[in-house]
Write a protein that holds these residues in place. Sequence first.
Motif, short mmCIF file in Angstrom:
data_model
loop_
_atom_site.label_atom_id
_atom_site.label_comp_id
_atom_site.label_asym_id
_atom_site.label_seq_id
_atom_site.Cartn_x
_atom_site.Cartn_y
_atom_site.Cartn_z
N SER A 96 0.80 -1.07 0.04
CA SER A 96 0.13 -0.23 0.09
C SER A 96 0.82 1.17 0.09
O SER A 96 1.84 1.26 0.69
N LYS A 97 0.68 2.00 -0.83
CA LYS A 97 1.30 3.48 -0.75
C LYS A 97 0.92 4.19 0.36
O LYS A 97 1.71 5.33 0.79
N ASN A 98 0.13 4.01 1.09
CA ASN A 98 -0.27 4.87 2.31
C ASN A 98 -0.26 4.28 3.64
O ASN A 98 -0.91 4.87 4.67
N SER A 99 0.13 3.23 3.97
CA SER A 99 0.34 2.29 5.11
C SER A 99 1.86 2.68 5.71
O SER A 99 2.74 3.27 4.96
N THR A 140 7.24 6.36 6.78
CA THR A 140 5.96 7.02 7.14
C THR A 140 5.71 7.83 5.74
O THR A 140 6.46 8.57 5.24
N PRO A 141 4.42 7.60 5.28
CA PRO A 141 3.97 8.47 4.03
C PRO A 141 3.94 9.66 4.34
O PRO A 141 3.66 10.09 5.49
N ASP A 142 4.03 10.57 3.06
CA ASP A 142 4.31 11.98 3.31
C ASP A 142 3.06 12.67 3.95
O ASP A 142 3.06 13.67 4.48
N TYR A 143 1.88 12.07 3.48
CA TYR A 143 0.81 12.74 3.99
C TYR A 143 0.61 13.09 5.55
O TYR A 143 -0.12 13.90 5.80
N GLY A 192 9.03 9.42 5.45
CA GLY A 192 9.78 8.85 4.60
C GLY A 192 10.48 7.68 5.44
O GLY A 192 10.11 7.12 6.57
N MET A 193 11.84 7.17 4.87
CA MET A 193 12.45 6.07 5.66
C MET A 193 13.50 6.75 6.87
O MET A 193 13.93 7.68 6.36
N HIS A 194 13.29 6.00 7.96
CA HIS A 194 13.89 6.61 9.06
C HIS A 194 14.51 5.45 10.01
O HIS A 194 13.64 4.79 10.69
N PHE A 195 15.70 5.08 10.01
CA PHE A 195 16.52 4.29 10.81
C PHE A 195 17.38 4.72 11.88
O PHE A 195 18.09 5.38 11.60
N HIS A 196 17.55 3.94 12.82
CA HIS A 196 18.58 3.90 13.94
C HIS A 196 19.29 2.76 14.10
O HIS A 196 18.65 1.51 13.72
N PHE A 197 20.62 2.67 14.44
CA PHE A 197 21.41 1.86 14.47
C PHE A 197 22.01 1.26 15.87
O PHE A 197 22.16 2.09 16.44
N GLY A 217 4.34 23.54 9.05
CA GLY A 217 5.42 23.94 8.04
C GLY A 217 5.91 22.48 7.34
O GLY A 217 5.29 21.51 7.75
N ALA A 218 6.75 22.64 6.46
CA ALA A 218 7.26 21.38 5.84
C ALA A 218 8.17 20.46 6.66
O ALA A 218 9.09 21.12 7.67
N SER A 219 7.77 19.25 6.63
CA SER A 219 8.43 18.48 7.72
C SER A 219 9.75 17.82 7.28
O SER A 219 9.87 17.64 6.09
N PRO A 220 10.67 17.76 8.19
CA PRO A 220 12.20 17.26 7.83
C PRO A 220 12.10 15.94 7.39
O PRO A 220 11.10 14.83 7.72
#
Length: 285
Positions: free
Chosen positions: A155-158, A210-213, A221-226, A273-276
């Motif tokens: 899904s594009k929105n999940s 996380t989808p942009d909406y 977007g993609m967000h990873f921690h190591f 505002g625009a999210s980072p």
Amino acid sequence: MKKVILLVSLAILASCGNQDKKEAVLTTEMQDHEHPHPHNVDENGLAPHTENTIHQYAPTVALLNSIYEGDFTPEQMVQQGNIGIGTVNHLAGELVAVDGVVYTIDAEGGIKEAPEDLESPNMTMINFQPKKTVTVENITSYEELNKELQKYSTSKNSFYAYRIKGEFGYLKMASAHKVENEDVSLFEYLDTRVMYTRDNIKGTLVGLFTPDYIGNVVIPGMHFHFLSEDITLGGHLEDIKFDKLQVEIQEINQVNLQLPQTVKFRNKTLKQGASPKATAKQNGK
């Protein structure tokens, strides 16, 4: 007279029996209503909502309004999930939760288990129960990993949660350093982050798409921690290379948003505002 008493007694017994049956039926109906499909998954492989929810403490828009202090503790975090990503109050380090343990990551990437009195202004926790495992090969950049993982999105929105374990040929990471000015803008602060790299390092990446909406609620977007295998190094992922690794994936379609109860959050008017995005490169750096 005896016959009358006997008839009344039988009527009372019959009434009690019928009431018991009604209560039994009602109890069954309530149980069916509360747990319509226990332990099942739907046609998309989604688990019941109790296992399929992102628990987000504080919306992204709070960071965009320079709210860098919260009241979310490690004890509360692990009550809501077994993996997670976030940051420390006043941005004095990153956070990563792996296998139900929360770790702090200092500005140089050093790791320690989060103390009980630690508080966070922004944290995402997930009860990770992957429904799919795929093999990903020949990744030479963060962009390639992003593109490859998108192939497995149904899904594009999940939302999608990920866990990647193994040896990474190259990792570029960053961590947070304490803000000196509590009113500094988030984008200005992000420009000052120091990057560090490691080659041929074993460990675990946990992350979320996380989808942009919905980017003003959860970082888009993609967000990873190591977290390294020997628990000595960690960081917020900026770039990556590896030959061949398995990726565990869970699609998620529910969000539980918990609002901070700090004075600044309760009283400040939040401006949209625009999210980072999750990496410096995605933010044009």
